[in-house]
Structures are given as structure tokens and as C-alpha cells.
Design a protein around this motif. Structure first.
Motif: not given
Ligand SMILES: C[S@@+](CC[C@H](N)C(=O)[O-])C[C@H]1O[C@@H](n2cnc3c(N)ncnc32)[C@H](O)[C@@H]1O
Length: 246
Positions: A30-35
């Protein structure tokens, strides 16, 4: 969801620790990218519902009630999309129908964050998201008969026979959909898996609550990335429309 007496429960809350029935999704990173993280920090408080969990992650507390009037600040026809993925269809629909409200129910966090990018880019005020297991949302959180439409585009196919029990659209699900829709309310679906298409056609045909079945492509459905993948490998698209009986 089962609530058998012997399932493990959290002693502090009395809520089940684990699911005892199959769900139509797998836990993915569930990790989000920077944007995605940036748009999440900017918009999630306003655009993503705060759904209390009923135990396991993405479960829905049985006492939680979704109040569309409080959330959207108005009373308008409400369309729910289950498994809204990256939000292509949902944001397209919300742009086409500013006079309606839209709720996407999606368990995969990065996809929800990606949908928020659409919300920001298109300045959408009539779209909200819930990170939750959709059948639970429809069963307890959404008021009976309160939806204008229910949409499911390209549900996970679970194509191996031993995984068919994980498919979202079953006879039991049709009951849940029927409960959420008023007479005349519309349930739309599409899949690129022929045998899931047969299953959906059979579910609708067997249901005492719906009239309908296979239909033309819904004009309001843009081509999503999942559809593009299916088309690329030569699959046919199967569309369905069912209307809630009185
Ligand atoms: C194959 S993808 C299709 C996404 C999108 N509808 C499209 O056409 O691009 C299915 C999506 O349904 C979501 N999903 C599966 N079961 C779900 C459930 N029970 N509740 C909420 N979302 C679910 C998955 O996380 C995934 O994003």
C-alpha cells in the motif's frame, strides 16, 4: 461476514481479528509514491471517507453509517463504483454529471491516491472515496435503497477454478446490490473474462430482484487501463445492465 462465536476476537474491542470468509481482493503493497503521498496529504481529509474498521484492515465497523448529505453538502443522486481502481471511469463520470454525487469504493491505497490526482486536476467536488471492502460498505454503511446506480467495471477475474469463490459478483452479492438500490435503480457491470461474463449473466438471470442481463457497452464508460490490457490480448468485453425490480 460470519460472526460465529468461536472466531478470534480482539478482547479490547470485541471485534473479529481476521476474516473468516474469502474476499475479492488480495493485500498488495500500500506504499504511496511521492506524487501520490503529496496529493494524499493535500486532499485525503476532505475526499476520503473516514471509515472505522470492524476489525481487519479494510473492514467496515457495523455501526458506521455513510451520510451522503453530510458528506457532499447536498442531496443528489448517488452513484457508487466498486473497485474504482485508478479512478479513470469514476472521474470521467463525475465530470460528465456534476449534478450527481459519486463514491468510489476501493481497497488499494495507491489507486485511491491516483484517483485524488484526477480530483485535483479536474477540480471535482462531487466525488469521494472509501478505502473499504465494498460488500461490507453496501451491507451496513449505505442506507437501503439509497443509490441511483451501482457500477462495477472489470472486477478481479479470479480465473482459476479454485479461486472462483473469491469473485465479487455472486448470487449473495446480487442480494447486497439489490438492497442498496431502489426500484428502478440500475446496476451496471463489465468484464473481459468470458466465463466471469457467463457467471454475471447467470447471477442476474437467477436473481428475483433484477431485470436485465447482457447489454450494449455503456456510453458513460471510458476505456480504462484494465480494459486496454484485455483488448490488447484479444479478449472480448462483456457488458451488463440490470434494473432493480419494484
Ligand atoms: C481489475 S481492477 C479494475 C479497476 C477499474 N475498475 C478499471 O476498470 O480500471 C479491480 C479493482 O477492484 C478492487 N477491489 C477488488 N475487490 C474489492 C472489494 N471487495 N472492495 C473494494 N475494492 C475491491 C481492486 O483493488 C482493483 O483495484
Amino acid at each position: 461476514m460470519s460472526d460465529s462465536a468461536d472466531e478470534p476476537r480482539d478482547p479490547a474491542t470485541g471485534l473479529p481479528r481476521y476474516r473468516t470468509e474469502p474476499v475479492s481482493f488480495t493485500r498488495r503493497g500500500g506504499r504511496l509514491g511521492e506524487r501520490q503521498q503529496r496529493v494524499w496529504d493535500q486532499l485525503a481529509d476532505d475526499m476520503v471517507l473516514d471509515v472505522p474498521q470492524g476489525g481487519p484492515s479494510t473492514s467496515v465497523h457495523p455501526d458506521y453509517r455513510f451520510d451522503p448529505e453530510a458528506v457532499f453538502g447536498r442531496r443528489a443522486p448517488l452513484v457508487v463504483e466498486i473497485g474504482s481502481g485508478y479512478g479513470e471511469a469514476l472521474s470521467h463520470a463525475a465530470t460528465e454529471h456534476p449534478e450527481w454525487d459519486f463514491l468510489g469504493i476501493e481497497v488499494y491505497l495507491p489507486a485511491v491516491a491516483q484517483t485524488l490526482l484526477h480530483v485535483r486536476r479536474e477540480g471535482l467536488t462531487n466525488l469521494r472515496l472509501a478505502v473499504a471492502n465494498a460488500p461490507e460498505m453496501l451491507t451496513t454503511a449505505i442506507a437501503p435503497g439509497s443509490l441511483h446506480e451501482l457500477r462495477i467495471w472489470f472486477p478481479d477475474p479470479w480465473h482459476k477454478t479454485r479461486h472462483h469463490k473469491r469473485r465479487l459478483i455472486t448470487d449473495a452479492f446480487a442480494k447486497i446490490a439489490a438492497q442498496a438500490l431502489p426500484p428502478g435503480g440500475v446496476w451496471r457491470a463489465a468484464t473481459d473474462w468470458a466465463d466471469y461474463g457467463d457467471q454475471i449473466a447467470e447471477v442476474i438471470a437467477r436473481s428475483e430482484d433484477f431485470d436485465g442481463g447482457r447489454s450494449e457497452r455503456f456510453a458513460g464508460r471510458p476505456v480504462t487501463r484494465f480494459e486496454t490490457k484485455g483488448l490488447k490480448v484479444g479478449r472480448d468485453i462483456h457488458d451488463f445492465t440490470a434494473v432493480r425490480r419494484p
